[in-house]
Design a protein around this motif. Structure first.
Motif, PDB file in Angstrom:
ATOM      1  N   THR A  20      -8.005  25.901  -1.894  1.00 25.36           N
ATOM      2  CA  THR A  20      -7.642  25.122  -3.074  1.00 25.36           C
ATOM      3  C   THR A  20      -8.088  23.677  -2.924  1.00 25.36           C
ATOM      4  O   THR A  20      -8.135  23.157  -1.808  1.00 25.36           O
ATOM      5  CB  THR A  20      -6.131  25.148  -3.333  1.00 25.36           C
ATOM      6  N   PRO A  21      -8.422  23.006  -4.025  1.00 26.44           N
ATOM      7  CA  PRO A  21      -8.743  21.583  -3.942  1.00 26.44           C
ATOM      8  C   PRO A  21      -7.463  20.751  -3.858  1.00 26.44           C
ATOM      9  O   PRO A  21      -6.429  21.134  -4.421  1.00 26.44           O
ATOM     10  CB  PRO A  21      -9.491  21.309  -5.255  1.00 26.44           C
ATOM     11  N   VAL A  22      -7.548  19.646  -3.130  1.00 27.33           N
ATOM     12  CA  VAL A  22      -6.386  18.773  -2.962  1.00 27.33           C
ATOM     13  C   VAL A  22      -6.848  17.331  -3.098  1.00 27.33           C
ATOM     14  O   VAL A  22      -7.900  16.963  -2.573  1.00 27.33           O
ATOM     15  CB  VAL A  22      -5.757  18.950  -1.553  1.00 27.33           C
ATOM     16  N   THR A  23      -6.074  16.530  -3.798  1.00 25.43           N
ATOM     17  CA  THR A  23      -6.384  15.108  -3.919  1.00 25.43           C
ATOM     18  C   THR A  23      -5.219  14.281  -3.431  1.00 25.43           C
ATOM     19  O   THR A  23      -4.071  14.488  -3.849  1.00 25.43           O
ATOM     20  CB  THR A  23      -6.724  14.728  -5.369  1.00 25.43           C
ATOM     21  N   LEU A  24      -5.519  13.347  -2.531  1.00 26.07           N
ATOM     22  CA  LEU A  24      -4.533  12.397  -2.031  1.00 26.07           C
ATOM     23  C   LEU A  24      -4.854  11.027  -2.630  1.00 26.07           C
ATOM     24  O   LEU A  24      -6.018  10.661  -2.762  1.00 26.07           O
ATOM     25  CB  LEU A  24      -4.580  12.332  -0.503  1.00 26.07           C
ATOM     26  N   ARG A  25      -3.780  10.297  -2.925  1.00 30.75           N
ATOM     27  CA  ARG A  25      -3.970   9.007  -3.582  1.00 30.75           C
ATOM     28  C   ARG A  25      -3.492   7.868  -2.701  1.00 30.75           C
ATOM     29  O   ARG A  25      -2.451   7.963  -2.041  1.00 30.75           O
ATOM     30  CB  ARG A  25      -3.223   8.975  -4.903  1.00 30.75           C
ATOM     31  N   CYS A  26      -4.248   6.792  -2.727  1.00 31.23           N
ATOM     32  CA  CYS A  26      -3.867   5.553  -2.050  1.00 31.23           C
ATOM     33  C   CYS A  26      -3.898   4.443  -3.089  1.00 31.23           C
ATOM     34  O   CYS A  26      -4.912   4.257  -3.775  1.00 31.23           O
ATOM     35  CB  CYS A  26      -4.837   5.243  -0.924  1.00 31.23           C
ATOM     36  N   HIS A  27      -2.804   3.711  -3.191  1.00 30.74           N
ATOM     37  CA  HIS A  27      -2.690   2.646  -4.182  1.00 30.74           C
ATOM     38  C   HIS A  27      -2.292   1.357  -3.491  1.00 30.74           C
ATOM     39  O   HIS A  27      -1.360   1.331  -2.692  1.00 30.74           O
ATOM     40  CB  HIS A  27      -1.639   3.028  -5.229  1.00 30.74           C
ATOM     41  N   GLN A  28      -3.007   0.265  -3.785  1.00 32.42           N
ATOM     42  CA  GLN A  28      -2.689  -1.027  -3.176  1.00 32.42           C
ATOM     43  C   GLN A  28      -2.446  -2.083  -4.242  1.00 32.42           C
ATOM     44  O   GLN A  28      -3.000  -2.021  -5.342  1.00 32.42           O
ATOM     45  CB  GLN A  28      -3.838  -1.479  -2.264  1.00 32.42           C
ATOM     46  N   THR A  29      -1.602  -3.031  -3.882  1.00 31.82           N
ATOM     47  CA  THR A  29      -1.300  -4.137  -4.804  1.00 31.82           C
ATOM     48  C   THR A  29      -1.773  -5.469  -4.222  1.00 31.82           C
ATOM     49  O   THR A  29      -1.383  -6.523  -4.695  1.00 31.82           O
ATOM     50  CB  THR A  29       0.211  -4.196  -5.081  1.00 31.82           C
ATOM     51  N   GLU A  75      -7.580  -1.017  -7.047  1.00 31.76           N
ATOM     52  CA  GLU A  75      -6.305  -0.662  -6.435  1.00 31.76           C
ATOM     53  C   GLU A  75      -6.175   0.792  -6.001  1.00 31.76           C
ATOM     54  O   GLU A  75      -5.245   1.116  -5.269  1.00 31.76           O
ATOM     55  CB  GLU A  75      -5.149  -1.021  -7.381  1.00 31.76           C
ATOM     56  N   ASP A  76      -7.072   1.674  -6.431  1.00 29.58           N
ATOM     57  CA  ASP A  76      -6.901   3.096  -6.136  1.00 29.58           C
ATOM     58  C   ASP A  76      -8.092   3.674  -5.386  1.00 29.58           C
ATOM     59  O   ASP A  76      -9.251   3.457  -5.767  1.00 29.58           O
ATOM     60  CB  ASP A  76      -6.703   3.895  -7.434  1.00 29.58           C
ATOM     61  N   PHE A  77      -7.785   4.443  -4.349  1.00 32.72           N
ATOM     62  CA  PHE A  77      -8.809   5.104  -3.550  1.00 32.72           C
ATOM     63  C   PHE A  77      -8.345   6.538  -3.351  1.00 32.72           C
ATOM     64  O   PHE A  77      -7.291   6.771  -2.758  1.00 32.72           O
ATOM     65  CB  PHE A  77      -8.956   4.372  -2.215  1.00 32.72           C
ATOM     66  N   LEU A  78      -9.095   7.486  -3.895  1.00 33.23           N
ATOM     67  CA  LEU A  78      -8.691   8.888  -3.866  1.00 33.23           C
ATOM     68  C   LEU A  78      -9.504   9.661  -2.837  1.00 33.23           C
ATOM     69  O   LEU A  78     -10.717   9.465  -2.702  1.00 33.23           O
ATOM     70  CB  LEU A  78      -8.914   9.530  -5.246  1.00 33.23           C
ATOM     71  N   LEU A  79      -8.819  10.526  -2.124  1.00 34.23           N
ATOM     72  CA  LEU A  79      -9.460  11.414  -1.163  1.00 34.23           C
ATOM     73  C   LEU A  79      -9.297  12.843  -1.647  1.00 34.23           C
ATOM     74  O   LEU A  79      -8.167  13.277  -1.895  1.00 34.23           O
ATOM     75  CB  LEU A  79      -8.826  11.260   0.221  1.00 34.23           C
ATOM     76  N   ILE A  99       0.852  -1.172   0.000  1.00 33.74           N
ATOM     77  CA  ILE A  99       0.000   0.000   0.000  1.00 33.74           C
ATOM     78  C   ILE A  99       0.892   1.229   0.000  1.00 33.74           C
ATOM     79  O   ILE A  99       1.813   1.339   0.818  1.00 33.74           O
ATOM     80  CB  ILE A  99      -0.976  -0.010   1.207  1.00 33.74           C
ATOM     81  N   THR A 100       0.647   2.140  -0.912  1.00 31.90           N
ATOM     82  CA  THR A 100       1.445   3.346  -1.004  1.00 31.90           C
ATOM     83  C   THR A 100       0.536   4.556  -1.076  1.00 31.90           C
ATOM     84  O   THR A 100      -0.548   4.504  -1.679  1.00 31.90           O
ATOM     85  CB  THR A 100       2.380   3.342  -2.229  1.00 31.90           C
ATOM     86  N   GLN A 101       0.992   5.636  -0.463  1.00 35.24           N
ATOM     87  CA  GLN A 101       0.244   6.880  -0.477  1.00 35.24           C
ATOM     88  C   GLN A 101       1.074   7.959  -1.166  1.00 35.24           C
ATOM     89  O   GLN A 101       2.300   7.993  -1.011  1.00 35.24           O
ATOM     90  CB  GLN A 101      -0.090   7.333   0.943  1.00 35.24           C
ATOM     91  N   SER A 102       0.393   8.832  -1.887  1.00 39.29           N
ATOM     92  CA  SER A 102       1.088   9.954  -2.499  1.00 39.29           C
ATOM     93  C   SER A 102       0.199  11.189  -2.502  1.00 39.29           C
ATOM     94  O   SER A 102      -1.032  11.074  -2.590  1.00 39.29           O
ATOM     95  CB  SER A 102       1.495   9.594  -3.942  1.00 39.29           C
ATOM     96  N   PRO A 103       0.798  12.377  -2.324  1.00 42.83           N
ATOM     97  CA  PRO A 103       2.203  12.576  -1.975  1.00 42.83           C
ATOM     98  C   PRO A 103       2.462  12.246  -0.506  1.00 42.83           C
ATOM     99  O   PRO A 103       1.528  11.993   0.243  1.00 42.83           O
ATOM    100  CB  PRO A 103       2.396  14.073  -2.247  1.00 42.83           C
ATOM    101  N   ARG A 104       3.691  12.241  -0.086  1.00 46.30           N
ATOM    102  CA  ARG A 104       4.014  12.017   1.327  1.00 46.30           C
ATOM    103  C   ARG A 104       3.852  13.292   2.131  1.00 46.30           C
ATOM    104  O   ARG A 104       3.479  13.259   3.306  1.00 46.30           O
ATOM    105  CB  ARG A 104       5.442  11.497   1.471  1.00 46.30           C
ATOM    106  N   HIS A 105       4.151  14.405   1.491  1.00 48.90           N
ATOM    107  CA  HIS A 105       4.008  15.710   2.141  1.00 48.90           C
ATOM    108  C   HIS A 105       3.403  16.678   1.138  1.00 48.90           C
ATOM    109  O   HIS A 105       3.710  16.595  -0.050  1.00 48.90           O
ATOM    110  CB  HIS A 105       5.362  16.264   2.597  1.00 48.90           C
ATOM    111  N   LYS A 106       2.542  17.565   1.659  1.00 50.91           N
ATOM    112  CA  LYS A 106       1.977  18.596   0.770  1.00 50.91           C
ATOM    113  C   LYS A 106       1.624  19.816   1.592  1.00 50.91           C
ATOM    114  O   LYS A 106       1.050  19.701   2.692  1.00 50.91           O
ATOM    115  CB  LYS A 106       0.751  18.079   0.031  1.00 50.91           C
ATOM    116  N   VAL A 107       1.968  20.969   1.038  1.00 48.03           N
ATOM    117  CA  VAL A 107       1.552  22.249   1.601  1.00 48.03           C
ATOM    118  C   VAL A 107       0.660  22.901   0.562  1.00 48.03           C
ATOM    119  O   VAL A 107       1.032  22.993  -0.608  1.00 48.03           O
ATOM    120  CB  VAL A 107       2.756  23.155   1.928  1.00 48.03           C
TER     121      VAL A 107
END
Lengths: 113, 109
Positions: free
Chosen positions: A17-26, A72-76, A4-12
């Protein structure tokens, strides 16, 4: 061990503003979750998914939306970021709901200025 | 309803034992336990199902008292690697745990 990986790791980002975080699993797990972690509050559930296009709200869902178009992908998405959404966001996956523990991603530290 | 963990913090020396408690105001189906080291993701330790069972691996074990709606995590002969924040997650039948605020455990040499 990159199940399971998340991106980005850090964001300012700036307020509004709109922001999207990604979660990807294998792991091909059916269930995926988004949590936020704040000092003194522990982990609080934002949204979760029980399959492609199947999502539901958690206890702190206001101001957030999610999408899951592939297993595999779940976006917030933070529609319009506010300072109160400054937090560490964790994605988690599980094979099933009952009787299984969660595997958490490494987290995304989001700062809204 | 968020479960209540106690104590909030524990400071130990290597080799000492610790108990972390988790209480819920609702009837429970299961209890999860996780450990999180600073700056890292929570890591799953174990899950206990209703029926009053006890589980354990290595020197970390847990019990679940369904009638009292409580679970306890036991750390025996603690090691430096046990340091971190421990979270319980209680499931009242929704199959999704609600997490407590955590117990900070510090083990000194």
């Amino acid at each position: 061990d990159a199940g399971i990986t998340q991106s980005p790791r850090h964001k300012v980002t700036e307020t509004g503003t709109p922001v999207t975080l990604r979660c990807h699993q294998t792991e091909n797990h059916r269930y995926m979750y988004w949590y936020r972690q704040d000092p003194g509050h522990g982990l609080r559930l934002i949204h979760y998914s029980y399959g492609v296009k199947d999502t539901d709200k958690g206890e702190v869902s206001d101001g957030y939306s999610v999408s899951r178009s592939k297993t595999e992908d779940f976006l917030l998405t933070l529609e319009s970021a506010t300072s109160s959404q400054t937090s560490v966001y964790f994605c988690a996956i599980s094979e099933s709901t009952a009787n299984y523990g969660y595997t958490f991603g490494s987290g995304t530290r989001l700062t809204v200025v | 309803q968020q479960p209540v963990q106690s104590p909030q913090a524990v400071i130990l020396r290597e080799g000492e034992d610790a108990v972390i408690n988790c209480s819920s105001s609702k009837a429970l189906y299961s209890v999860h336990w996780y450990r999180q080291k600073h700056g890292e993701a929570p890591v799953f330790l174990m899950i206990l199902l209703k029926g009053g069972e006890q589980k354990g691996h290595d020197k970390i074990s847990a019990s679940f008292n369904e009638k009292k709606q409580q679970s306890s995590l036991y750390l025996t002969a603690s090691q430096l690697s046990y340091s971190g924040t421990y979270f319980c997650g209680t499931d009242g039948g929704s199959y999704i745990p609600t997490f407590g605020r955590g117990t900070s455990l510090i083990v000194h040499p």
